[in-house]
Write a protein that holds these residues in place. Structure first.
Motif, PDB file in Angstrom:
ATOM      1  N   ALA A   1       0.855  -1.186   0.000  1.00  0.00           N
ATOM      2  CA  ALA A   1       0.000   0.000   0.000  1.00  0.00           C
ATOM      3  C   ALA A   1       0.886   1.229   0.000  1.00  0.00           C
ATOM      4  CB  ALA A   1      -0.921   0.008   1.221  1.00  0.00           C
ATOM      5  N   THR A   2       0.393   2.306  -0.574  1.00  0.00           N
ATOM      6  CA  THR A   2       1.146   3.558  -0.595  1.00  0.00           C
ATOM      7  C   THR A   2       0.196   4.731  -0.450  1.00  0.00           C
ATOM      8  OG1 THR A   2       2.832   4.825  -1.812  1.00  0.00           O
ATOM      9  CG2 THR A   2       1.067   3.820  -3.110  1.00  0.00           C
ATOM     10  N   ALA A   3       0.681   5.795   0.169  1.00  0.00           N
ATOM     11  CA  ALA A   3      -0.120   7.002   0.362  1.00  0.00           C
ATOM     12  C   ALA A   3       0.813   8.205   0.317  1.00  0.00           C
ATOM     13  CB  ALA A   3      -0.862   6.958   1.697  1.00  0.00           C
ATOM     14  N   THR A   4       0.244   9.377   0.024  1.00  0.00           N
ATOM     15  CA  THR A   4       1.005  10.624   0.009  1.00  0.00           C
ATOM     16  C   THR A   4       0.356  11.588   0.989  1.00  0.00           C
ATOM     17  OG1 THR A   4       1.566  10.256  -2.326  1.00  0.00           O
ATOM     18  CG2 THR A   4       1.938  12.468  -1.455  1.00  0.00           C
ATOM     19  N   PRO A   5       0.783  11.550   2.266  1.00  0.00           N
ATOM     20  CA  PRO A   5       0.146  12.383   3.282  1.00  0.00           C
ATOM     21  C   PRO A   5       0.465  13.866   3.177  1.00  0.00           C
ATOM     22  CG  PRO A   5       1.956  11.152   4.239  1.00  0.00           C
ATOM     23  CD  PRO A   5       1.784  10.637   2.844  1.00  0.00           C
ATOM     24  N   PHE A   6       1.513  14.221   2.420  1.00  0.00           N
ATOM     25  CA  PHE A   6       1.869  15.638   2.285  1.00  0.00           C
ATOM     26  C   PHE A   6       2.406  15.894   0.889  1.00  0.00           C
ATOM     27  CE2 PHE A   6       5.278  18.811   2.200  1.00  0.00           C
ATOM     28  CZ  PHE A   6       4.576  19.950   2.596  1.00  0.00           C
ATOM     29  N   THR A   7       1.949  16.970   0.270  1.00  0.00           N
ATOM     30  CA  THR A   7       2.459  17.405  -1.020  1.00  0.00           C
ATOM     31  C   THR A   7       2.843  18.872  -0.922  1.00  0.00           C
ATOM     32  OG1 THR A   7       1.059  15.831  -2.226  1.00  0.00           O
ATOM     33  CG2 THR A   7       1.985  17.680  -3.482  1.00  0.00           C
ATOM     34  N   GLY A   8       4.118  19.165  -1.177  1.00  0.00           N
ATOM     35  CA  GLY A   8       4.597  20.540  -1.112  1.00  0.00           C
ATOM     36  C   GLY A   8       4.781  21.134  -2.490  1.00  0.00           C
ATOM     37  N   ASN A   9       5.481  22.262  -2.538  1.00  0.00           N
ATOM     38  CA  ASN A   9       5.680  22.965  -3.797  1.00  0.00           C
ATOM     39  C   ASN A   9       6.567  22.184  -4.756  1.00  0.00           C
ATOM     40  OD1 ASN A   9       5.618  25.080  -5.671  1.00  0.00           O
ATOM     41  ND2 ASN A   9       7.462  25.996  -4.821  1.00  0.00           N
ATOM     42  N   LYS A  10       7.646  21.585  -4.241  1.00  0.00           N
ATOM     43  CA  LYS A  10       8.585  20.844  -5.081  1.00  0.00           C
ATOM     44  C   LYS A  10       8.722  19.380  -4.692  1.00  0.00           C
ATOM     45  CE  LYS A  10      10.006  24.359  -7.628  1.00  0.00           C
ATOM     46  NZ  LYS A  10       9.787  24.410  -9.095  1.00  0.00           N
ATOM     47  N   THR A  11       8.455  19.062  -3.436  1.00  0.00           N
ATOM     48  CA  THR A  11       8.617  17.693  -2.955  1.00  0.00           C
ATOM     49  C   THR A  11       7.352  17.233  -2.241  1.00  0.00           C
ATOM     50  OG1 THR A  11       9.517  18.325  -0.787  1.00  0.00           O
ATOM     51  CG2 THR A  11      11.085  18.140  -2.624  1.00  0.00           C
ATOM     52  N   SER A  12       7.330  15.949  -1.928  1.00  0.00           N
ATOM     53  CA  SER A  12       6.198  15.395  -1.186  1.00  0.00           C
ATOM     54  C   SER A  12       6.716  14.333  -0.233  1.00  0.00           C
ATOM     55  CB  SER A  12       5.159  14.796  -2.144  1.00  0.00           C
ATOM     56  OG  SER A  12       5.729  13.749  -2.919  1.00  0.00           O
ATOM     57  N   VAL A  13       5.824  13.841   0.621  1.00  0.00           N
ATOM     58  CA  VAL A  13       6.153  12.748   1.525  1.00  0.00           C
ATOM     59  C   VAL A  13       5.286  11.553   1.168  1.00  0.00           C
ATOM     60  CG1 VAL A  13       6.123  11.923   3.907  1.00  0.00           C
ATOM     61  CG2 VAL A  13       6.894  14.261   3.403  1.00  0.00           C
ATOM     62  N   ARG A  14       5.908  10.406   1.029  1.00  0.00           N
ATOM     63  CA  ARG A  14       5.193   9.178   0.675  1.00  0.00           C
ATOM     64  C   ARG A  14       5.333   8.171   1.805  1.00  0.00           C
ATOM     65  NH1 ARG A  14       6.787   7.093  -4.978  1.00  0.00           N
ATOM     66  NH2 ARG A  14       5.543   8.938  -5.530  1.00  0.00           N
ATOM     67  N   THR A  15       4.294   7.417   2.028  1.00  0.00           N
ATOM     68  CA  THR A  15       4.292   6.334   3.007  1.00  0.00           C
ATOM     69  C   THR A  15       4.020   5.027   2.271  1.00  0.00           C
ATOM     70  OG1 THR A  15       3.503   7.780   4.787  1.00  0.00           O
ATOM     71  CG2 THR A  15       3.197   5.400   5.072  1.00  0.00           C
ATOM     72  N   ASP A  16       4.962   4.095   2.346  1.00  0.00           N
ATOM     73  CA  ASP A  16       4.819   2.785   1.701  1.00  0.00           C
ATOM     74  C   ASP A  16       4.807   1.685   2.747  1.00  0.00           C
ATOM     75  OD1 ASP A  16       4.874   3.930  -0.811  1.00  0.00           O
ATOM     76  OD2 ASP A  16       6.980   3.441  -1.205  1.00  0.00           O
ATOM     77  N   ASP A  17       3.950   0.694   2.568  1.00  0.00           N
ATOM     78  CA  ASP A  17       4.003  -0.543   3.341  1.00  0.00           C
ATOM     79  C   ASP A  17       4.816  -1.554   2.540  1.00  0.00           C
ATOM     80  OD1 ASP A  17       2.446   0.618   5.268  1.00  0.00           O
ATOM     81  OD2 ASP A  17       0.571  -0.310   4.604  1.00  0.00           O
ATOM     82  N   VAL A  18       6.044  -1.821   3.007  1.00  0.00           N
ATOM     83  CA  VAL A  18       7.013  -2.596   2.247  1.00  0.00           C
ATOM     84  C   VAL A  18       7.101  -4.018   2.787  1.00  0.00           C
ATOM     85  CG1 VAL A  18       9.392  -2.679   1.421  1.00  0.00           C
ATOM     86  CG2 VAL A  18       8.309  -0.463   1.896  1.00  0.00           C
ATOM     87  N   VAL A  19       7.061  -4.993   1.880  1.00  0.00           N
ATOM     88  CA  VAL A  19       7.161  -6.397   2.260  1.00  0.00           C
ATOM     89  C   VAL A  19       8.641  -6.769   2.389  1.00  0.00           C
ATOM     90  CG1 VAL A  19       6.571  -8.768   1.665  1.00  0.00           C
ATOM     91  CG2 VAL A  19       5.021  -6.892   1.025  1.00  0.00           C
ATOM     92  N   MET A  20       9.049  -7.184   3.573  1.00  0.00           N
ATOM     93  CA  MET A  20      10.425  -7.581   3.834  1.00  0.00           C
ATOM     94  C   MET A  20      10.693  -8.996   3.282  1.00  0.00           C
ATOM     95  SD  MET A  20      11.854  -5.046   5.648  1.00  0.00           S
ATOM     96  CE  MET A  20      10.994  -3.947   4.494  1.00  0.00           C
ATOM     97  N   PRO A  21      11.953  -9.376   3.140  1.00  0.00           N
ATOM     98  CA  PRO A  21      12.256 -10.722   2.631  1.00  0.00           C
ATOM     99  C   PRO A  21      11.646 -11.854   3.455  1.00  0.00           C
ATOM    100  CG  PRO A  21      14.206  -9.339   2.512  1.00  0.00           C
ATOM    101  CD  PRO A  21      13.168  -8.548   3.255  1.00  0.00           C
ATOM    102  N   ASP A  22      11.431 -11.629   4.768  1.00  0.00           N
ATOM    103  CA  ASP A  22      10.843 -12.688   5.594  1.00  0.00           C
ATOM    104  C   ASP A  22       9.316 -12.675   5.558  1.00  0.00           C
ATOM    105  OD1 ASP A  22      10.183 -10.467   7.080  1.00  0.00           O
ATOM    106  OD2 ASP A  22      11.268 -11.065   8.887  1.00  0.00           O
ATOM    107  N   GLY A  23       8.727 -11.791   4.750  1.00  0.00           N
ATOM    108  CA  GLY A  23       7.279 -11.732   4.620  1.00  0.00           C
ATOM    109  C   GLY A  23       6.610 -10.707   5.513  1.00  0.00           C
ATOM    110  N   SER A  24       7.324 -10.156   6.484  1.00  0.00           N
ATOM    111  CA  SER A  24       6.744  -9.126   7.332  1.00  0.00           C
ATOM    112  C   SER A  24       6.569  -7.831   6.535  1.00  0.00           C
ATOM    113  CB  SER A  24       7.621  -8.883   8.564  1.00  0.00           C
ATOM    114  OG  SER A  24       8.905  -8.427   8.167  1.00  0.00           O
ATOM    115  N   VAL A  25       5.702  -6.973   7.038  1.00  0.00           N
ATOM    116  CA  VAL A  25       5.427  -5.702   6.367  1.00  0.00           C
ATOM    117  C   VAL A  25       5.776  -4.554   7.311  1.00  0.00           C
ATOM    118  CG1 VAL A  25       3.656  -4.258   5.293  1.00  0.00           C
ATOM    119  CG2 VAL A  25       3.594  -6.741   4.975  1.00  0.00           C
ATOM    120  N   VAL A  26       6.558  -3.609   6.815  1.00  0.00           N
ATOM    121  CA  VAL A  26       6.943  -2.459   7.622  1.00  0.00           C
ATOM    122  C   VAL A  26       6.570  -1.186   6.864  1.00  0.00           C
ATOM    123  CG1 VAL A  26       8.824  -3.699   8.743  1.00  0.00           C
ATOM    124  CG2 VAL A  26       9.276  -2.353   6.696  1.00  0.00           C
TER     125      VAL A  26
END
Length: 210
Positions: free
Chosen positions: A16-41
């Motif tokens: 899953a991914t989301a963009t909680p903040f969008t600025g003039n030139k940059t933004s902040v993204r939040t990703d739920d990343v699947v680790m090699p062991d299957g966990s999600v961070v």
């Protein structure tokens, strides 16, 4: 170069991914990343268009530097001319030439790539290409109109040896200046400046048309 000493592209799955903040030139993204062991961070990071920087070297072995206030670190830093890649897919050489003109009112005849770096890969995807520019001369026409922090910039030309001493003494901190000065010193200790990559060398981090 041995294969193990090359950075390699990779992309772990993102649930899953989301963009909680969008600025003039940059933004902040939040990703739920699947680790090699299957966990999600969850990983938060700044999305950045990329940048270019120019170590402009004159015929007296002096580097063109500017001093600019940087609010996030509450300091006035000596830097080399630099700026954003404002247009997706923009040719980085053209952007570097523009920044050298806008910030120092200088043009250069000879351009090489000194280094390609990720500034803070643990928290930002910014990629920077640092150029070596030689054969300097004053740009024609009016100076570029500046505002905000740029209206209070100082300009100087400093011997490369003095910059290197300042870096190693912990007195200069701008990453592009530090990397650029050390990269040039390394090039001179190796095969020389003329063996550096050409100005239009491929840049996988920020691809651009040939």
């Amino acid at each position: 170069m041995p294969r193990e000493l090359r950075d390699t592209p990779d992309a772990w799955p993102v649930n899953a991914t989301a963009t909680p903040f969008t600025g003039n030139k940059t933004s902040v993204r939040t990703d739920d990343v699947v680790m090699p062991d299957g966990s999600v961070v969850r990983r938060d990071y700044q999305v950045h268009p990329g940048s270019v920087a120019v170590l402009a070297l004159d015929d007296q072995d002096r580097v063109v530097v500017i001093r600019q206030y940087r609010h996030p670190v509450r300091a006035r830093l000596w830097e080399i001319p630099a700026g954003l890649l404002d247009v997706p897919g923009e040719n980085p050489l053209h952007a570097a030439q523009r920044e050298l003109y806008e910030e120092a009112h200088i043009k250069a005849e000879d351009w090489r790539v000194l280094a390609d770096v990720y500034t803070t890969p643990g928290g930002c995807d910014e990629a920077v290409r640092i150029f070596l520019a030689r054969g300097l001369s004053d740009a024609e026409g009016e100076r570029y109109a500046v505002s905000e922090e740029e209206a209070d910039m100082d300009h100087a030309r400093v011997p490369l040896a003095e910059l290197l001493s300042g870096v190693l003494a912990g007195e200069l901190h701008n990453n592009c200046l530090v990397v650029g000065a050390l990269a040039l010193a390394a090039a001179r200790a190796g095969d020389g400046e003329d063996a550096l990559r050409p100005a239009l060398a491929p840049w996988p981090a920020r691809p651009f048309p040939a």
